[in-house]
Design an enzyme around this catalytic site. Structure first.
Site, PDB file in Angstrom:
ATOM      1  N   ASN A 165       0.824  -1.208   0.000  1.00  0.00           N
ATOM      2  CA  ASN A 165       0.000   0.000   0.000  1.00  0.00           C
ATOM      3  C   ASN A 165       0.865   1.268   0.000  1.00  0.00           C
ATOM      4  OD1 ASN A 165      -2.426   1.424   0.090  1.00  0.00           O
ATOM      5  ND2 ASN A 165      -2.456   1.468   2.328  1.00  0.00           N
ATOM      6  N   GLY A 467      -0.975 -18.109  54.429  1.00  0.00           N
ATOM      7  CA  GLY A 467      -0.726 -16.797  55.022  1.00  0.00           C
ATOM      8  C   GLY A 467       0.702 -16.381  54.755  1.00  0.00           C
ATOM      9  N   SER A 469       4.669 -15.290  55.265  1.00  0.00           N
ATOM     10  CA  SER A 469       5.772 -15.834  56.057  1.00  0.00           C
ATOM     11  C   SER A 469       5.785 -15.126  57.410  1.00  0.00           C
ATOM     12  CB  SER A 469       7.099 -15.579  55.325  1.00  0.00           C
ATOM     13  OG  SER A 469       8.193 -16.028  56.105  1.00  0.00           O
ATOM     14  N   SER A 541       1.587 -20.519  49.879  1.00  0.00           N
ATOM     15  CA  SER A 541       0.668 -20.692  48.718  1.00  0.00           C
ATOM     16  C   SER A 541       0.012 -19.367  48.348  1.00  0.00           C
ATOM     17  CB  SER A 541      -0.386 -21.766  49.011  1.00  0.00           C
ATOM     18  OG  SER A 541      -0.994 -21.596  50.258  1.00  0.00           O
TER      19      SER A 541
END
Length: 632
Positions: A165, A467, A469, A541
């Site tokens: 184009n 929870g 550390s 976790s």
């Protein structure tokens, strides 16, 4: 408005009938930013006279206000409908437009050029027959040109228009055209694109858009419209093996039971023998039912209801195949994955996978490599970032019916969905089933979980302590186990630090390793529940997704999330192990709460506030909760 047929005035029914008989071509426009995709589509709509008078008036007004052509008509504004697109002069979302000529009907998807919106381009390309790839004649082949071409190849589009184009800005130079074409053909051959038609264009000026133009006397090929009106697309779906994903079990009354869906490929007749997958049950087609009456033949693309000769169990997501050419069955695959989310793809993280009308749980077990789209080099990868493309192994929680994507896009293409946000995060194409998917089977055993638990006089469960550390998870979990042991209960405590000395000693603390850490512990916890134990799991976790994955591995009521809720300031003040101090100094990287996020539970079964409860009170509250739930 549009190309106006004389039949409209003389015989409207014949006009409508003729329009209905026209073939339909779906195509996309793609390329880099500012290559002129929206202008090209706008020009096609304008030249095919698919613009109403009020639209034309609005276009002329908008062109003067926000156009980029100095007050002249800005055809891109016909397509760029979002305010943000008009302000920035770029396409963000996929814009679909319908238009027609005397010869054909068209649906065109204008897809974004910016790398940030590559995921939107995948959406637009998924149903296209032809790709129009634009290149700015002044810039040549760019990285995004290669990216879009590679995606086009992956998705299975084989016919490409290379629309070079803005030729007016290089004085319609034949040498420029030839140089760009040569560069592109060299790259395209490496990704399997060989059916390429190159056209020199000026979308803004209308050169070679509808008719071949005098400005390019050296060009002897078709105009863009001539190509689109005449290109033939093979009806591969009609001649492929029969596949119909079941979308709905149709049971309007006691006398009728049918299975509804859109035929993805092939054809079917009453009397044909079919197989339902993945169950493998067989029957024959009694009737092919539609709203307009029964059919003697149904083909790909039609939505029908199949009534079978036998009463067999079929559910939404099952695939009906012809018995003599069934789909494959597996639960592990190699696949190409295009990652479409801001958050990276992490191996082991659970996602939802939608393939056809089937929804299953999935995880990426192993990224083999990612592809550098500019060089096609294979690069080592442990995760995929936004817009990256990788070859991965995928594991599902159950077997599904499938075909390789190159054979059937419907039964071989899938999307991955985030389980928390429900957002689409990836699009994939199945290559083949992994051999272990066929060779590894679940071994039946004679002594089951219920018998093991009964011999211990308890109900098995997971107490998942999560929870920050220093919150006190291990201390509380240890005391809970001590109290349960004194009551004669059979327990085990999985502690994060202890597990990292053995089972997970090979894992670090990156997000990827954290996900794998929890996946392994969740699987071990499941085995312990199966053994009839009450297992305490004490791990930071940090991610909700992995905690949800652990919950879903066991039966309802067997997973209790215990949120040891301690504010970061309090946990850091305790700093029993001195970890926060090291993290603040930069000696520990990826430390939860400092430079790695923690996602607190939204609805935990048990919440312990360690700022108001002592360890003894917390342990007593948890034991009391277990008794109230009938677990002990």
């Amino acid at each position: 408005m549009a190309h106006v047929s004389d039949l409209i005035a003389t015989d409207i029914e014949e006009y409508l009938s003729a329009h209905e008989r026209k073939s339909l071509l779906r195509f996309i426009t793609c390329g880099s930013v500012d290559d002129g995709k929206s202008t090209l589509i706008g020009r096609l709509l304008y030249d095919s006279k698919m613009i109403f008078e009020d639209q034309m008036t609005a276009l002329e007004s908008d062109s003067k206000k926000v156009g980029t052509q100095g007050g002249e008509i800005d055809f891109a504004l016909l397509v760029d409908g979002l305010a943000a697109e008009r302000e920035q002069g770029i396409t963000i979302d996929v814009a679909y437009r319908f238009f027609s000529t005397e010869k054909r009907k068209f649906i065109v998807a204008d897809t974004p050029g910016h790398e940030q919106y590559t995921r939107n381009m995948i959406t637009g390309a998924s149903t296209a027959d032809v790709a129009v790839i634009l290149i700015d004649a002044r810039k040549g082949v760019l990285t995004q040109t290669r990216r879009h071409s590679y995606l086009v190849s992956l998705i299975g589009i084989r016919k490409v228009v290379l629309a070079i184009n803005k030729m007016d800005l290089v004085n319609y130079d034949q040498g420029t055209f030839a140089h760009i074409l040569g560069d592109y053909v060299d790259f395209a051959a490496r990704i399997g694109l060989t059916d390429i038609t190159a056209i020199p264009l000026s979308a803004l000026k209308g050169v070679n858009m509808v008719e071949r133009a005098a400005e390019t006397p050296w060009y002897n090929g078709p105009s863009l419209m001539e190509y689109l009106e005449t290109v033939e697309t093979a009806d591969a779906k009609r001649h492929s093996p029969f596949r119909m994903p079941v979308q709905w079990v149709n049971r309007p009354n006691l006398d009728f039971r049918g299975f509804s869906g859109q035929i993805a490929s092939g054809e079917i007749r009453p009397g044909d023998a079919i197989r339902v997958q993945p169950s493998g049950r067989t029957s024959t087609v009694a009737r092919i039912v539609t709203q307009d009456g029964d059919l003697k033949l149904a083909v790909a693309g039609q939505s029908v209801t199949l009534s079978l000769a036998d009463e067999i169990d079929i559910s939404r997501g099952d695939v009906i195949s012809r018995n003599d050419a069934p789909a494959g069955i597996a639960d592990q695959f190699e696949a190409t994955l295009v990652w479409m989310a801001d958050a990276p793809m992490l191996p082991g993280r659970p996602y939802l996978m939608k393939i056809g009308s089937k929804l299953v749980s999935a995880s990426i077990t192993e990224p083999k490599y990612k592809v550098h789209v500019n060089t096609l080099e294979h690069l080592a990868a442990k995760k995929l970032e936004l817009n990256e493309i990788g070859i991965v192994n995928v594991a599902l929680d159950q077997q599904i019916a499938f075909d390789p994507y190159e054979e059937n896009a419907t039964t071989g293409g899938f999307i991955l969905i985030d389980r928390i946000s429900n957002a689409t995060v990836g699009a994939g194409m199945i290559h083949f089933a992994l051999r272990r998917s066929e060779n590894v089977h679940w071994q039946a055993v004679d002594v089951a979980k219920a018998q093991r638990a009964a011999s211990k006089g308890q109900k098995p469960a997971i107490l998942w302590f999560t929870g920050l550390s220093g919150a006190g998870k291990s201390t509380i979990a240890n005391l809970v186990e001590k109290k349960l042991h004194a009551m004669g209960r059979h327990t085990y405590l999985l502690d994060g630090d202890n597990v990292r000395h053995g089972l997970n000693k090979d894992l670090g603390f990156t997000d990827t390793d954290r996900v794998e850490n929890i996946r392994r512990v969740a699987e071990v916890s499941k085995l312990m529940v199966d053994a009839g134990l009450i297992v305490m799991v004490s791990f930071i976790s940090p991610f909700r997704s992995e905690r949800r994955m652990a919950r879903e591995l066991v039966e309802a009521g067997e997973f209790l999330e215990v949120f040891v809720d301690t504010p970061l300031a309090v946990a850091e003040q305790r700093d029993v192990k001195g970890l926060y101090k090291k993290a603040r100094k930069g000696e520990i990287k990826n430390f939860t709460g400092i430079d790695s996020p923690y996602e607190p539970p939204e609805n935990p079964e048990i919440r312990i506030d360690t700022t108001t409860q002592s360890v003894e009170q917390a342990a007593d509250a948890i034991v009391k909760n277990l008794a109230e739930k009938g677990l002990i």
